[in-house]
Design a protein around this motif. Structure first.
Motif, short mmCIF file in Angstrom:
data_model
loop_
_atom_site.label_atom_id
_atom_site.label_comp_id
_atom_site.label_asym_id
_atom_site.label_seq_id
_atom_site.Cartn_x
_atom_site.Cartn_y
_atom_site.Cartn_z
N LEU A 185 0.82 -1.20 0.00
CA LEU A 185 0.00 0.00 0.00
C LEU A 185 0.86 1.26 0.00
CD1 LEU A 185 -2.85 1.12 0.06
CD2 LEU A 185 -2.85 0.88 2.55
N SER A 186 1.92 1.25 0.76
CA SER A 186 2.82 2.40 0.81
C SER A 186 3.47 2.65 -0.54
CB SER A 186 3.89 2.18 1.88
OG SER A 186 4.84 3.21 1.87
N SER A 187 3.91 1.58 -1.19
CA SER A 187 4.54 1.71 -2.51
C SER A 187 3.53 2.20 -3.54
CB SER A 187 5.12 0.37 -2.96
OG SER A 187 6.12 -0.08 -2.07
N SER A 232 2.98 5.88 -3.20
CA SER A 232 4.11 6.66 -3.71
C SER A 232 4.07 6.76 -5.24
CB SER A 232 5.43 6.04 -3.26
OG SER A 232 5.64 4.77 -3.88
N ILE A 233 3.50 5.77 -5.91
CA ILE A 233 3.37 5.80 -7.37
C ILE A 233 2.24 6.74 -7.79
CG2 ILE A 233 2.75 4.44 -9.41
CD1 ILE A 233 4.00 2.01 -8.00
N ASP A 238 -4.65 11.20 -4.35
CA ASP A 238 -5.80 11.56 -5.17
C ASP A 238 -6.13 10.52 -6.23
OD1 ASP A 238 -6.02 13.91 -3.77
OD2 ASP A 238 -4.91 15.12 -5.24
N SER A 239 -5.22 9.62 -6.51
CA SER A 239 -5.44 8.63 -7.57
C SER A 239 -5.54 7.21 -7.04
CB SER A 239 -4.30 8.72 -8.60
OG SER A 239 -4.30 9.97 -9.24
N LEU A 240 -5.69 7.08 -5.74
CA LEU A 240 -5.85 5.77 -5.12
C LEU A 240 -7.09 5.81 -4.23
CD1 LEU A 240 -4.72 2.91 -4.69
CD2 LEU A 240 -3.46 3.82 -2.72
N ILE A 283 2.82 0.15 -11.44
CA ILE A 283 1.78 -0.54 -10.67
C ILE A 283 1.82 -2.04 -10.94
CG2 ILE A 283 -0.72 -0.85 -10.44
CD1 ILE A 283 -0.95 2.21 -11.01
N LEU A 284 1.93 -2.42 -12.21
CA LEU A 284 1.94 -3.84 -12.55
C LEU A 284 3.20 -4.52 -12.02
CD1 LEU A 284 0.44 -3.83 -16.16
CD2 LEU A 284 -0.67 -4.46 -14.01
#
Length: 499
Positions: free
Chosen positions: A22-24, A27-28, A32-34, A71-72
């Motif tokens: 979740l932390s990683s 950071s990506i 706002d996008s999660l 992400i992948l």
């Protein structure tokens, strides 16, 4: 098996993401996008098949190809399943999320990157709406041919994943016939370019493999589609029949005469009345069935074909013919057909939208047997067909709150799909398999064929992280189905004996 119950139960998400993962991910993407909050995750719990509802563990909304790759890679390292989602208009549960997985939304990939009028192609991101491509290309006198009924909302990435069709696929082909190049990202983050700017390429046809792969092999991040010149003339013929079987015979007659209409659609009386009451398209509500036959080309070609089709319709006992006089009338006649699904939704609290394909010369027989099944299960069916290419969309009406109507609708749906296979057809035409028809895949394919599907999946996704549990059943599931039916003293799927 679950079907189109609009009151389907939700599987509550009680999965908690690994803190390091979740932390990683944060950071990506940034906060706002999660999406992590339960009330926001609920908007993603299903696609167009609302009986299949599962709250995803997390929803990611990347904005760049680089973010998708990162992400992948992260999901691959942590063995987190990934389900890609476009507009969520699919009807087979293909975008149903997983309680222990990441839902990867491509909604922000909505740009038209290039329109090359000279080479008649457009390069777009997967979140571009189907209709938006034709709207952008119209300035050049071009358009994108595949036109699902949901084209105002569905996205091109989802069209590729399901190999979507539409009313004009008879003459101009499915999505697979209109895609020139794809850029996909594999589960380990590797980028692949499949196909090319030329119309053909050496080697295995991986481009065809990706069309209809339902998100099992890679994440589509860019699509190059073919564009066609807008026909100078197009007219729709509406033909009414007092017998649905005569309408089915007329379909084969038109095709066998050597004419390939741009579209050839069929609706039975229940669908006709629903559509007419909904959009007032001018359909004859006293007809047992209607055909909508669109002919396009030069003015001379269209006039010639209209005369030939009219002769064929009369030979098959057509009771009335109406021809569109202008573009407004043409679009109005199509509006009824393209609104058939929501129109039928007004007739009953629930309906199950079927999707199967048959050889078109078997259409009269299949229509008769579907009517017999409707009487047997005491459930009304509104029939809407891409008749020219044998793609059936029977809509089974029921009320999930009354007795065993849902269970009967499930059994009736399975019987119709089994009938499609029996006459030489398929359990799907354009909606895909998803989670909805995965058991019926055991009817369609033999064990060795399913093993090959799993081998292809493993070549792209060794650990089965992309859209797991969709499209291709595990062999043990087919064996369990066979054993279950034998235990119950019946075998509604004779093909399961081979398992």
């Amino acid at each position: 098996m679950f079907r189109g119950n609009k009151r389907g139960l939700t599987i509550t998400n009680n999965m908690i993401a690994d803190p390091q993962f979740l932390s990683s991910l944060r950071s990506i993407l940034g906060n706002d996008s999660l999406i992590e909050a339960q009330e926001e995750l609920s908007a993603y719990e299903c696609d167009g098949l609302s009986a299949h509802r599962t709250m995803p563990m997390l929803v990611a909304l990347p904005e760049s190809v680089e973010q998708v790759q990162q992400i992948l890679k992260l999901c691959y390292q942590h063995r987190v399943p990934v389900v890609a989602r476009g507009a969520g208009t699919g009807l087979s549960g293909g975008a149903q999320p997983l309680a222990n997985g990441l839902l990867l939304s491509l909604a922000r990939f909505s740009g038209i990157l290039d329109i090359d009028a000279d080479n008649r192609c457009a390069t777009v991101q997967p979140g571009v709406r189907n209709l938006a491509i034709s709207e952008a290309a119209k300035h050049y006198g071009l358009y994108y041919a595949p036109d699902p009924s949901s084209q105002i909302a569905c996205t091109i990435g989802g069209n590729v994943a399901e190999n979507s069709g539409g009313v004009h696929c008879l003459k101009y082909g499915l999505t697979v016939h209109n895609v020139r190049k794809l850029r996909i990202i594999c589960i380990d983050g590797e980028m692949l370019t499949i196909g090319g700017d030329a119309l053909d390429a050496p080697g295995y046809d991986l481009l065809a493999l990706m069309n209809g792969s339902e998100g099992l092999l890679g994440i589509i991040v860019e699509v190059t589609v073919n564009l066609l010149p807008i026909p100078p003339t197009a007219k729709v013929m509406l033909a009414a029949f007092d017998d649905a079987e005569n309408a089915g015979k007329a379909v084969s007659g038109i095709i066998s005469s050597g004419i390939i209409p741009a579209g050839l659609e069929m609706m039975d009386n229940l669908a006709i009345c629903a559509a007419e009451d909904f959009v007032h398209a001018g359909y004859p509500k006293d007809a047992a069935a209607i055909l909508l036959c669109e002919l396009d080309g030069t003015a001379e070609e269209v006039l010639h074909d209209i005369a030939k089709v009219e002769q064929m319709l009369q030979q098959h006992h057509c009771t009335a013919i109406r021809i569109s006089e202008d573009e407004e009338q043409r679009m109005q006649l199509w509006a009824g057909r393209k609104s058939a699904f929501p129109a039928v939704g007004r007739l009953a609290p629930d309906y199950y939208c079927m999707d199967g394909t048959i050889p078109r010369h078997r259409l009269p027989e299949v229509l008769r047997r579907i009517n017999e099944l409707s009487l047997q299960y005491d459930l009304a069916i509104a029939n809407v067909f891409h008749a020219g290419d044998g793609n059936l969309h029977p809509l089974i009406l029921y009320d999930a709150n009354i007795g065993d109507q849902l269970q009967r609708a499930e059994r009736l749906g399975s019987k119709i799909l089994q009938l499609c296979v029996e006459v030489g057809g398929s359990i799907t035409g354009e909606h895909g398999v998803g989670s909805e028809k995965i058991d019926e895949m055991c009817v369609q394919f033999k064990p060795l064929e399913l093993q090959q599907f799993h081998a292809i999946k493993a070549a792209f996704d060794q650990h089965g992280l992309l859209n797991p549990g969709k499209a291709v059943p595990e062999l043990h599931r087919c064996a369990e189905l066979g054993a279950m039916h034998v235990h119950n003293g019946e075998l509604p799927f004779p093909e399961l004996e081979r398992f």
